[in-house]
Design a protein around this motif. Structure first.
Motif, PDB file in Angstrom:
ATOM      1  N   LEU A 100       0.835  -1.192   0.000  1.00  0.00           N
ATOM      2  CA  LEU A 100       0.000   0.000   0.000  1.00  0.00           C
ATOM      3  C   LEU A 100       0.873   1.247   0.000  1.00  0.00           C
ATOM      4  O   LEU A 100       1.960   1.263   0.576  1.00  0.00           O
ATOM      5  N   PHE A 101       0.364   2.335  -0.614  1.00  0.00           N
ATOM      6  CA  PHE A 101       1.176   3.548  -0.692  1.00  0.00           C
ATOM      7  C   PHE A 101       1.408   4.152   0.693  1.00  0.00           C
ATOM      8  O   PHE A 101       2.388   4.860   0.911  1.00  0.00           O
ATOM      9  N   THR A 102       0.530   3.877   1.637  1.00  0.00           N
ATOM     10  CA  THR A 102       0.699   4.387   2.998  1.00  0.00           C
ATOM     11  C   THR A 102       1.838   3.694   3.734  1.00  0.00           C
ATOM     12  O   THR A 102       2.257   4.155   4.796  1.00  0.00           O
ATOM     13  N   VAL A 154       9.619   7.999  10.227  1.00  0.00           N
ATOM     14  CA  VAL A 154      10.999   7.576   9.987  1.00  0.00           C
ATOM     15  C   VAL A 154      11.221   6.139  10.444  1.00  0.00           C
ATOM     16  O   VAL A 154      11.774   5.308   9.706  1.00  0.00           O
ATOM     17  N   PHE A 155      10.790   5.820  11.648  1.00  0.00           N
ATOM     18  CA  PHE A 155      11.096   4.513  12.220  1.00  0.00           C
ATOM     19  C   PHE A 155      10.113   3.417  11.801  1.00  0.00           C
ATOM     20  O   PHE A 155      10.457   2.233  11.823  1.00  0.00           O
ATOM     21  N   SER A 156       8.901   3.794  11.411  1.00  0.00           N
ATOM     22  CA  SER A 156       7.909   2.793  11.014  1.00  0.00           C
ATOM     23  C   SER A 156       7.727   2.704   9.504  1.00  0.00           C
ATOM     24  O   SER A 156       7.197   1.706   9.000  1.00  0.00           O
ATOM     25  N   SER A 157       8.150   3.760   8.786  1.00  0.00           N
ATOM     26  CA  SER A 157       7.963   3.883   7.331  1.00  0.00           C
ATOM     27  C   SER A 157       6.491   4.024   6.957  1.00  0.00           C
ATOM     28  O   SER A 157       6.140   3.920   5.778  1.00  0.00           O
ATOM     29  N   GLU A 158       5.626   4.266   7.910  1.00  0.00           N
ATOM     30  CA  GLU A 158       4.202   4.431   7.649  1.00  0.00           C
ATOM     31  C   GLU A 158       3.838   5.901   7.436  1.00  0.00           C
ATOM     32  O   GLU A 158       4.384   6.785   8.096  1.00  0.00           O
ATOM     33  N   GLY A 159       2.908   6.133   6.529  1.00  0.00           N
ATOM     34  CA  GLY A 159       2.331   7.459   6.360  1.00  0.00           C
ATOM     35  C   GLY A 159       3.289   8.536   5.908  1.00  0.00           C
ATOM     36  O   GLY A 159       3.025   9.723   6.120  1.00  0.00           O
ATOM     37  N   GLN A 160       4.391   8.155   5.259  1.00  0.00           N
ATOM     38  CA  GLN A 160       5.353   9.169   4.841  1.00  0.00           C
ATOM     39  C   GLN A 160       4.763  10.127   3.811  1.00  0.00           C
ATOM     40  O   GLN A 160       5.113  11.315   3.788  1.00  0.00           O
ATOM     41  N   TYR A 223      -9.217   5.998   2.293  1.00  0.00           N
ATOM     42  CA  TYR A 223      -9.441   5.530   3.661  1.00  0.00           C
ATOM     43  C   TYR A 223      -9.213   4.023   3.790  1.00  0.00           C
ATOM     44  O   TYR A 223      -8.716   3.554   4.823  1.00  0.00           O
ATOM     45  N   ALA A 224      -9.541   3.268   2.747  1.00  0.00           N
ATOM     46  CA  ALA A 224      -9.387   1.814   2.797  1.00  0.00           C
ATOM     47  C   ALA A 224      -7.931   1.403   3.016  1.00  0.00           C
ATOM     48  O   ALA A 224      -7.662   0.359   3.637  1.00  0.00           O
ATOM     49  N   GLN A 225      -7.004   2.198   2.530  1.00  0.00           N
ATOM     50  CA  GLN A 225      -5.586   1.901   2.731  1.00  0.00           C
ATOM     51  C   GLN A 225      -5.101   2.405   4.088  1.00  0.00           C
ATOM     52  O   GLN A 225      -4.240   1.794   4.724  1.00  0.00           O
ATOM     53  N   GLU A 228      -5.444   0.199   7.161  1.00  0.00           N
ATOM     54  CA  GLU A 228      -4.505  -0.914   7.245  1.00  0.00           C
ATOM     55  C   GLU A 228      -3.253  -0.542   8.036  1.00  0.00           C
ATOM     56  O   GLU A 228      -2.436  -1.408   8.344  1.00  0.00           O
ATOM     57  N   MET A 229      -3.099   0.736   8.361  1.00  0.00           N
ATOM     58  CA  MET A 229      -1.945   1.185   9.117  1.00  0.00           C
ATOM     59  C   MET A 229      -2.068   0.770  10.584  1.00  0.00           C
ATOM     60  O   MET A 229      -3.147   0.423  11.060  1.00  0.00           O
TER      61      MET A 229
END
Length: 276
Positions: A100-102, A154-160, A223-225, A228-229
């Motif tokens: 996912l892009f997130t 930075v540390f999770s790579s999520e939501g960049q 929102y669907a992606q 998933e975070m």
């Protein structure tokens, strides 16, 4: 093996690996921020005659704003590139088709955010030690939210992707700092000050009002992606932009009020000159 080869191995095999990259980038951000502060102080001391006449706290804020301007230019350019011109969050390569892009990141995107974390650590520390001279609770809240959200990315790579969208708002920082510089050196009534106020108005409208509106629209469409975070990332995607958007609207109202006051004063002065 030569010293140069050993140094190259240290950088490529350790400092720039995925596990060390967050720490390397944050350290680089701290060092670069300190260098920017020192360069601003050195240039101002040698080439600006009025610098030595400023009070100690004014000199500290002067150098601090020079540092923040350099960071703002850097992070704005990188954010615009990664959000609008890079294919990191839009195209999927062979190894990331199902990602996912997130959840997507790259060494460049992680390093860039890490540098920003280093800057916010330095700036928040300076605000704390000089409180409230460099900013009140609004600045502390803004920096704490930004620091936590960026560090998480930075540390999770999520939501960049959304982190970079919010960081584009740093495009307004150079104008805010220039306004303070002009006021400090006694040019509050100059044309440059008025022009800067108008530029700030439009920059703030685009980067901190309209862009945040687009961010919330983008969140609703994807929102669907986002669900998933991790729960922390999920809360940050909704919480941090909402708080910052509220602060942006309040500050935008003050900018608009100040711009109107300047234009009215300028018009009154012109009328007075024509009568004379």
């Amino acid at each position: 093996m030569s010293v140069k080869q050993q140094a190259e191995m240290l950088v490529t095999d350790y400092l720039l690996t995925d596990s060390f990259l967050p720490y390397t980038s944050i350290f680089a951000g701290i060092v670069m921020s300190k260098m920017a502060y020192d360069v601003t102080r050195s240039i101002s001391f040698h080439y600006f005659k009025g610098f030595t006449s400023l009070t100690k706290i004014q000199q500290i804020e002067w150098n601090n704003r020079g540092m923040s301007t350099i960071h703002a230019i850097y992070i704005t350019i990188m954010s615009i590139y990664l959000v609008f011109f890079s294919d990191l969050y839009t195209k999927y390569d062979q190894h990331q088709q199902a990602l996912l892009f997130t959840l997507r990141s790259s060494p460049l995107s992680t390093f860039t955010l890490g540098v920003s974390v280093g800057y916010f650590i330095i700036d928040l520390s300076m605000i704390y030690w000089s409180y409230p001279s460099l900013g009140g609770m609004q600045f502390v809240l803004h920096h704490l939210l930004s620091l936590f959200a960026i560090a998480y990315s930075v540390f999770s790579s999520e939501g960049q992707f959304y982190t970079y969208m919010v960081l584009i708002s740093e495009a307004t920082t150079p104008g805010v700092n220039l306004r303070w510089f002009l006021d400090t050196i006694g040019l509050k009534t100059s044309n440059a000050y008025i022009i800067n106020g108008a530029v700030m108005f439009f920059a703030w409208l685009i980067a901190r009002i309209l862009l945040f509106g687009y961010l919330f629209y983008h969140v609703s469409q994807h929102y669907a992606q986002i669900v998933e975070m991790h729960i922390i990332g999920y809360i940050l995607v909704f919480g941090v932009p909402s708080v910052l958007a509220t602060m942006n609207i309040i500050w935008f109202g003050k900018i608009l009020k100040g711009l109107k006051k300047q234009l009215c004063n300028q018009k009154a002065n012109r009328r007075g000159e024509s009568i004379v």
